[in-house]
Design an enzyme around this catalytic site. Structure first.
Site, mmCIF file in Angstrom:
data_model
loop_
_atom_site.group_PDB
_atom_site.id
_atom_site.type_symbol
_atom_site.label_atom_id
_atom_site.label_comp_id
_atom_site.label_asym_id
_atom_site.label_seq_id
_atom_site.Cartn_x
_atom_site.Cartn_y
_atom_site.Cartn_z
ATOM 1 N N SER A 116 29.827 28.369 -9.152
ATOM 2 C CA SER A 116 28.755 29.045 -8.426
ATOM 3 C C SER A 116 28.163 30.137 -9.307
ATOM 4 O O SER A 116 28.742 30.521 -10.322
ATOM 5 C CB SER A 116 29.310 29.593 -7.113
ATOM 6 O OG SER A 116 29.343 30.979 -7.126
ATOM 7 N N SER A 117 27.000 30.641 -8.897
ATOM 8 C CA SER A 117 26.289 31.595 -9.757
ATOM 9 C C SER A 117 27.006 32.942 -9.854
ATOM 10 O O SER A 117 26.659 33.767 -10.692
ATOM 11 C CB SER A 117 24.860 31.787 -9.251
ATOM 12 O OG SER A 117 24.898 32.228 -7.920
ATOM 13 N N CYS A 118 28.036 33.171 -9.027
ATOM 14 C CA CYS A 118 28.765 34.447 -9.102
ATOM 15 C C CYS A 118 29.619 34.546 -10.355
ATOM 16 O O CYS A 118 30.211 35.593 -10.621
ATOM 17 C CB CYS A 118 29.611 34.665 -7.859
ATOM 18 S SG CYS A 118 30.964 33.506 -7.740
ATOM 19 N N TYR A 145 37.214 35.231 -6.961
ATOM 20 C CA TYR A 145 36.649 33.887 -6.823
ATOM 21 C C TYR A 145 35.966 33.462 -8.130
ATOM 22 O O TYR A 145 36.138 32.345 -8.610
ATOM 23 C CB TYR A 145 35.633 33.927 -5.681
ATOM 24 C CG TYR A 145 34.949 32.627 -5.377
ATOM 25 C CD1 TYR A 145 35.627 31.618 -4.707
ATOM 26 C CD2 TYR A 145 33.623 32.410 -5.740
ATOM 27 C CE1 TYR A 145 34.998 30.423 -4.411
ATOM 28 C CE2 TYR A 145 32.991 31.221 -5.445
ATOM 29 C CZ TYR A 145 33.676 30.237 -4.777
ATOM 30 O OH TYR A 145 33.054 29.046 -4.483
ATOM 31 N N LYS A 149 36.643 30.287 -10.800
ATOM 32 C CA LYS A 149 35.608 29.317 -11.187
ATOM 33 C C LYS A 149 35.408 29.294 -12.703
ATOM 34 O O LYS A 149 35.182 28.228 -13.295
ATOM 35 C CB LYS A 149 34.282 29.662 -10.493
ATOM 36 C CG LYS A 149 34.317 29.427 -8.999
ATOM 37 C CD LYS A 149 34.442 27.961 -8.712
ATOM 38 C CE LYS A 149 34.514 27.638 -7.244
ATOM 39 N NZ LYS A 149 34.749 26.216 -7.001
ATOM 40 N N HIS A 188 27.220 32.533 4.560
ATOM 41 C CA HIS A 188 26.303 33.113 3.590
ATOM 42 C C HIS A 188 25.045 33.590 4.319
ATOM 43 O O HIS A 188 24.881 33.364 5.512
ATOM 44 C CB HIS A 188 25.958 32.072 2.523
ATOM 45 C CG HIS A 188 27.124 31.727 1.644
ATOM 46 N ND1 HIS A 188 27.727 30.482 1.679
ATOM 47 C CD2 HIS A 188 27.801 32.447 0.730
ATOM 48 C CE1 HIS A 188 28.717 30.476 0.805
ATOM 49 N NE2 HIS A 188 28.789 31.643 0.214
HETATM 50 N N1 LIG Z 1 27.571 27.036 -0.310
HETATM 51 C C1 LIG Z 1 26.940 27.545 -1.348
HETATM 52 O O1 LIG Z 1 25.926 28.256 -1.231
HETATM 53 C C2 LIG Z 1 27.431 27.263 -2.740
HETATM 54 C C3 LIG Z 1 26.704 27.795 -3.781
HETATM 55 C C4 LIG Z 1 27.126 27.579 -5.062
HETATM 56 C C5 LIG Z 1 28.275 26.838 -5.279
HETATM 57 N N2 LIG Z 1 28.969 26.303 -4.273
HETATM 58 C C6 LIG Z 1 30.195 25.562 -4.621
HETATM 59 O O2 LIG Z 1 30.287 24.299 -4.025
HETATM 60 C C7 LIG Z 1 31.643 24.003 -3.729
HETATM 61 C C8 LIG Z 1 31.770 23.619 -2.271
HETATM 62 O O3 LIG Z 1 31.243 24.646 -1.459
HETATM 63 P P1 LIG Z 1 30.779 24.402 0.057
HETATM 64 O O4 LIG Z 1 29.737 25.393 0.343
HETATM 65 O O5 LIG Z 1 30.527 22.957 0.299
HETATM 66 O O6 LIG Z 1 32.102 24.853 0.841
HETATM 67 P P2 LIG Z 1 32.599 24.373 2.273
HETATM 68 O O7 LIG Z 1 31.479 23.898 3.116
HETATM 69 O O8 LIG Z 1 33.465 25.479 2.801
HETATM 70 O O9 LIG Z 1 33.527 23.127 1.954
HETATM 71 C C9 LIG Z 1 34.671 23.268 1.215
HETATM 72 C C10 LIG Z 1 35.462 21.990 1.295
HETATM 73 O O10 LIG Z 1 36.662 22.175 0.536
HETATM 74 C C11 LIG Z 1 37.722 21.577 1.231
HETATM 75 N N3 LIG Z 1 38.962 22.297 0.963
HETATM 76 C C12 LIG Z 1 39.155 23.642 0.975
HETATM 77 N N4 LIG Z 1 40.449 23.899 0.730
HETATM 78 C C13 LIG Z 1 41.063 22.698 0.558
HETATM 79 C C14 LIG Z 1 42.397 22.308 0.290
HETATM 80 N N5 LIG Z 1 43.370 23.214 0.145
HETATM 81 N N6 LIG Z 1 42.666 20.996 0.206
HETATM 82 C C15 LIG Z 1 41.698 20.073 0.360
HETATM 83 N N7 LIG Z 1 40.415 20.375 0.589
HETATM 84 C C16 LIG Z 1 40.116 21.679 0.703
HETATM 85 C C17 LIG Z 1 37.391 21.649 2.707
HETATM 86 O O11 LIG Z 1 38.007 20.548 3.324
HETATM 87 P P3 LIG Z 1 38.215 20.405 4.938
HETATM 88 O O12 LIG Z 1 36.850 20.502 5.535
HETATM 89 O O13 LIG Z 1 38.799 19.061 5.117
HETATM 90 O O14 LIG Z 1 39.119 21.540 5.350
HETATM 91 C C18 LIG Z 1 35.877 21.568 2.691
HETATM 92 O O15 LIG Z 1 35.453 20.251 2.889
HETATM 93 C C19 LIG Z 1 32.446 25.248 -4.105
HETATM 94 O O16 LIG Z 1 33.025 25.068 -5.352
HETATM 95 C C20 LIG Z 1 31.420 26.328 -4.177
HETATM 96 O O17 LIG Z 1 31.746 27.313 -5.135
HETATM 97 C C21 LIG Z 1 28.590 26.504 -2.987
#
Ligand SMILES: NC(=O)c1ccc[n+]([C@@H]2O[C@H](COP(=O)([O-])OP(=O)(O)OC[C@H]3O[C@@H](n4cnc5c(N)ncnc54)[C@H](OP(=O)(O)O)[C@@H]3O)[C@@H](O)[C@H]2O)c1
Length: 321
Positions: A116-118, A145, A149, A188
């Protein structure tokens, strides 16, 4: 020059989307399905806890994925990140190391790691280029975090150096869209605004108060665009530097709040509590590298927010709260 690979992915190969129920993972799953991938593999955290090294190794031995996107992580907003830094550091390190080690051990051919951008320094010049990584201090509210990353990016680079595998990393900007986290504690800024304005409309509230002055500038990318960029990078990019994924355009939080209010049909006053902190004045990714690789976003902010509001209303009883 953008390092490129000509190899398109085999639509019949087993493809593991780690975190397939999350905001990013579910969008990647939809995109891969639409692109004709017929053997997608997903496991919820209940079925497979990626922090459990033995379980992850056993899963890879059995499922034998040829491709992996690592979109599983412990993710949260500023409140969660600053309250639980141990969890954000330890859980994310364990998830990444377990998945990347097992993927290496079991011969995964192509892998995309999502950060992520952080990861970039708090005071990085704007827009933020990939090369600014590790050139300054991190924002302290989510440094745990970010360090996890950054370790993931370095592990991808190390695998490339030591084993010559074409694994890559992508760093998305702020994402939003269907499947987002709308909880008051964990969400967020954009889903938080959608929830707040929609609740205000339903209550008939005369005003909504947001934190800060509304002047900070932020970039937002629809998660379906993000998913399309991920597949594009897997099939067209083969370099060791992480690739920024964003629109290259930003808006003030005040402008975003106005668009959200319009999209939910809230017509009361929008107020700003200027005693609350604003955070970084501007955060915009430089997306030159991604554009040079031949990818552009297609979903405009107004359309993207309107469809996300619609999704939120259809799922208001089942969204993460
Ligand atoms: N959201 C943003 O704005 C954003 C921006 C930049 C980067 N990202 C990156 O994108 C990635 C995903 O983010 P997201 O926003 O999609 O997050 P999210 O909606 O919270 O989803 C995270 C997923 O990770 C799974 N997970 C978490 N802990 C786990 C574990 N111990 N074992 C197995 N699965 C696990 C969860 O599974 P379950 O649902 O089955 O529990 C969930 O499906 C991250 O790396 C994040 O840094 C996100």
């Amino acid at each position: 020059m953008i390092p490129q690979t000509p190899a398109s992915l085999d639509r019949a190969a087993p493809f593991f989307v780690a975190g397939h129920r999350g905001l990013v993972g579910s969008a990647i799953w939809r995109k891969l399905e639409a692109a004709g991938f017929g053997r997608l593999i997903g496991r919820s955290s209940r079925e497979l806890d990626l922090r459990d090294r033995a379980a992850v190794s056993a899963f890879f031995a059995e499922a034998k994925p040829r491709y992996v996107v690592l979109a599983a992580a412990k993710v949260g907003g500023i409140l969660a990140n600053s309250s639980y830094p141990v969890d954000f550091l330890s859980e994310n390190l364990r998830i990444q190391v377990n998945v990347l080690d097992s993927a290496l051990e079991h011969g995964v051919e192509r892998l995309l790691f999502l950060g992520s951008s952080c990861i970039y320094p708090k005071l990085a010049p704007q827009p933020i280029k990939e090369e600014y990584l590790l050139t300054g201090h991190l924002e302290s509210t989510n440094d745990a975090y970010a360090i996890a990353k950054i370790a993931g990016i370095l592990q991808i680079q190390a695998v490339r150096r030591q084993y010559g595998l074409p694994w890559i990393s992508a760093m998305p900007t702020n994402l939003y869209g269907p499947g987002d986290n709308f909880s008051p504690q964990g969400s967020h800024v954009l889903p938080a605004l959608i929830r707040r304005f929609d609740e205000a409309r339903r209550r008939g509230a005369e005003s909504v108060t947001n934190w800060g002055t509304g002047s900070p500038r932020r970039e937002f990318l629809h998660v379906d665009d993000m998913a399309s960029a991920c597949l594009h990078l897997l099939e067209n990019y083969d370099g060791s530097d992480q690739v920024n994924v964003g629109t290259g355009e930003d808006s003030t939080i005040r402008e975003i709040a106005g668009i959200v209010a319009e999209a939910v049909g809230y017509d009361g006053r929008i107020e700003w509590d200027t005693t609350k902190p604003d955070g970084t004045p501007r955060k915009l990714l430089d997306v030159t590298k991604l554009r040079q690789s031949g990818w552009e976003p297609t979903i405009g902010l107004r359309d993207g927010i309107a469809s996300t509001v619609q999704w939120y209303r259809e799922h208001v009883n089942s969204v993460r709260t």
